[in-house]
Motif scaffolding. Structure first.
Motif, PDB file in Angstrom:
ATOM      1  N   LYS A   7       0.846  -1.199   0.000  1.00 42.69           N
ATOM      2  CA  LYS A   7       0.000   0.000   0.000  1.00 42.69           C
ATOM      3  C   LYS A   7       0.879   1.245   0.000  1.00 42.69           C
ATOM      4  O   LYS A   7       1.830   1.341   0.775  1.00 42.69           O
ATOM      5  N   GLY A 151      -7.711   8.142   6.022  1.00 39.73           N
ATOM      6  CA  GLY A 151      -6.650   7.155   6.252  1.00 39.73           C
ATOM      7  C   GLY A 151      -7.089   5.740   5.888  1.00 39.73           C
ATOM      8  O   GLY A 151      -6.389   4.760   6.160  1.00 39.73           O
ATOM      9  N   ASP A 154      -5.289   2.281   4.301  1.00 38.98           N
ATOM     10  CA  ASP A 154      -4.607   1.256   5.118  1.00 38.98           C
ATOM     11  C   ASP A 154      -5.543   0.065   5.309  1.00 38.98           C
ATOM     12  O   ASP A 154      -5.139  -1.098   5.192  1.00 38.98           O
ATOM     13  N   GLN A 209      -1.169   8.886  13.714  1.00 36.39           N
ATOM     14  CA  GLN A 209      -1.791   8.852  12.392  1.00 36.39           C
ATOM     15  C   GLN A 209      -1.196   7.775  11.482  1.00 36.39           C
ATOM     16  O   GLN A 209      -1.719   7.503  10.405  1.00 36.39           O
TER      17      GLN A 209
HETATM   18 MG    MG Z   1      -2.477   7.365   6.220  1.00 33.49          MG
END
Ligand code: MG
Ligand code: ADP
Ligand code: ASP
Length: 411
Positions: A7, A151, A154, A209
């Motif tokens: 990723k 986010g 992920d 984060q």
């Molecule tokens: Mg991220």
């Protein structure tokens, strides 16, 4: 032949040059004899720009349309990466979440993956192609495009790794791995060679984060071997794994800061059975996730209940509280949007006493006032004024010697 999921986050694909760099890395992994599923985020700050664009049109965008808009960023990156791989002579094909059957619930902007169909990607892998998939998105049962929360790429990557029983899930980002604290705030922070799922889950949930918490949850549930590493160098990064005995020797593995909290206090609520249940049931039904809760000593049959919520949800929470106040006859609602939460995390806390005292002393020496405290088996969190959050983080990092190499365990 091993199957690897890689990723790449926004910084790693921020411009054409970096996309070419990513393509080079993917091609290298492929030429080493691996099958590959590649998950990509939107380029650079594109998702933020799309958010901004929506808010230039309206303060309250329709959530379905918001997801429709935000999901476009990833579609640009996957297509460009496929082209870059073609120029290197690699067979690669790009897909949206919908095209590869990433099914989610219908909770726009924070959807959860419910299932992944494996046929289409498997067909491409069998044909020797690299499958490139948009992170951050899926479709609900009505084929509406959903997004998985900021986010969320992920989570797309780890969920695909779980669905395909991948041998490894590599999360490429702009730092060399998981550090003892956010290196942007604590320059002395050190990279951890390895970390347990539980510790990373706590650190991520408490504000680090570096990975979306839900991705770590998936990783833990399905035992996905994960490595967090930089797309800009060959550092092996941080291995995320099941807990091993040596991890317990380190009392605190890392510290996290969440600067996006808010505190709400319901003043003068009746102190009788069922009141807390009534309050938090109503707040929960408004999809507001409550974090810490404190009930103060009662006086004249009344007590004060304070709790923290994500700052983005504070208006919604106050709206619900107004109604609760009327129903219960509470005196007043107070909201403080300027709080932060600082936390220390480590599986080694289980076997050690005095960890909380040491953290409180570090905050006291720094002159930081603690407004709320909560603890679990492997973490201690304190709510402090937002203006002191970063000082508090650095003070705790230092108090637990996290800046010193001796505190590290080599994997
Ligand atoms: Mg991220
Ligand atoms: P990506 O775009 O690749 O998903 P993110 O910006 O979401 O990257 O996450 C990487 C960032 O997370 C780093 O640049 C770093 O500032 C931040 N971060 C916060 N806490 C930590 C930590 N404990 N270790 C490493 N990075 C952290
Ligand atoms: N592009 C999305 C975001 O910025 C998803 C991700 O990068 O993981 O939140």
């Amino acid at each position: 032949m091993a199957l690897i999921v890689q990723k790449f986050g926004g910084t790693s694909v921020a411009n054409a040059e970096r996309i070419k760099n990513v393509a080079g890395r993917v091609a290298r992994t492929r030429s080493e004899g691996n099958n590959l599923i590649v998950v990509v985020s939107a380029m650079g700050e594109m998702t933020d720009e799309l958010v901004d664009l929506a808010h230039q049109i309206t303060d309250a965008p329709d959530e379905r349309e918001y997801d429709m808009l935000l999901s476009t960023g990833e579609q640009i990156s996957v297509a460009l990466l496929a082209m870059a791989l073609h120029t290197l002579g690699q067979e690669a094909i790009s897909f949206t979440g919908a095209q590869v059957g990433i099914r989610t619930d219908g909770w726009h902007t924070k959807a959860r993956i419910v299932s992944i169909e494996t046929e289409r990607i498997q067909k491409e892998l069998n044909a020797g192609r690299i499958a490139i998939v948009c992170g951050f998105q899926g479709v609900d049962s009505e084929f509406n495009i959903t997004t998985l929360g900021r986010g969320g790429s992920d989570t797309s990557a780890v969920a695909l790794a779980a669905a395909f029983s991948a041998d490894l899930c590599e999360i490429y980002t702009d730092v060399d791995g998981v550090y003892t604290a956010d290196p942007r705030i604590v320059p002395e922070a050190r990279k951890l060679p390895m970390i347990s799922y539980d510790e990373l889950l706590e650190m991520a949930s408490l504000g680090a984060q570096v990975m979306q918490p839900r991705a770590v949850e998936f990783g833990k549930k399905y035992g996905v071997p994960m490595r967090i590493r930089s797309s800009f160098n060959d550092d092996p990064g941080t291995l995320v794994t099941k807990e091993v005995a040596s991890m317990e020797k380190v009392v605190v593995s890392g510290v996290s800061l969440n600067e996006k909290e808010a505190k709400i206090t319901l003043v003068g609520v009746p102190d009788k059975p069922g009141v807390a249940a009534q309050i938090f049931e109503k707040i929960g039904s408004a999809n507001v996730v409550v974090d810490m809760i404190i009930q103060n000593v009662s006086e004249n049959g009344l007590s004060d209940i304070s709790f923290t919520v994500p700052r983005d949800d504070v208006k919604r929470a106050i709206g619900v509280c107004e109604k609760i106040r009327a129903d219960l006859g509470a005196k007043q609602i107070r909201a403080d949007e300027k709080v932060a939460k600082v936390s220390a995390v480590g599986v080694g806390m289980r076997g050690h006493s005095g960890v909380a005292a040491k953290m409180f002393k570090a905050l006291a020496d720094e002159g930081v006032n603690i407004e709320m405290i909560s603890t679990s088996e492997i973490k201690i969190s304190c709510v402090v004024g937002a203006d002191r959050g970063r000082d508090a983080l650095r003070a705790i990092h230092k108090a637990f010697d996290l800046d010193k190499a001796a505190a590290m365990i080599e994997g």
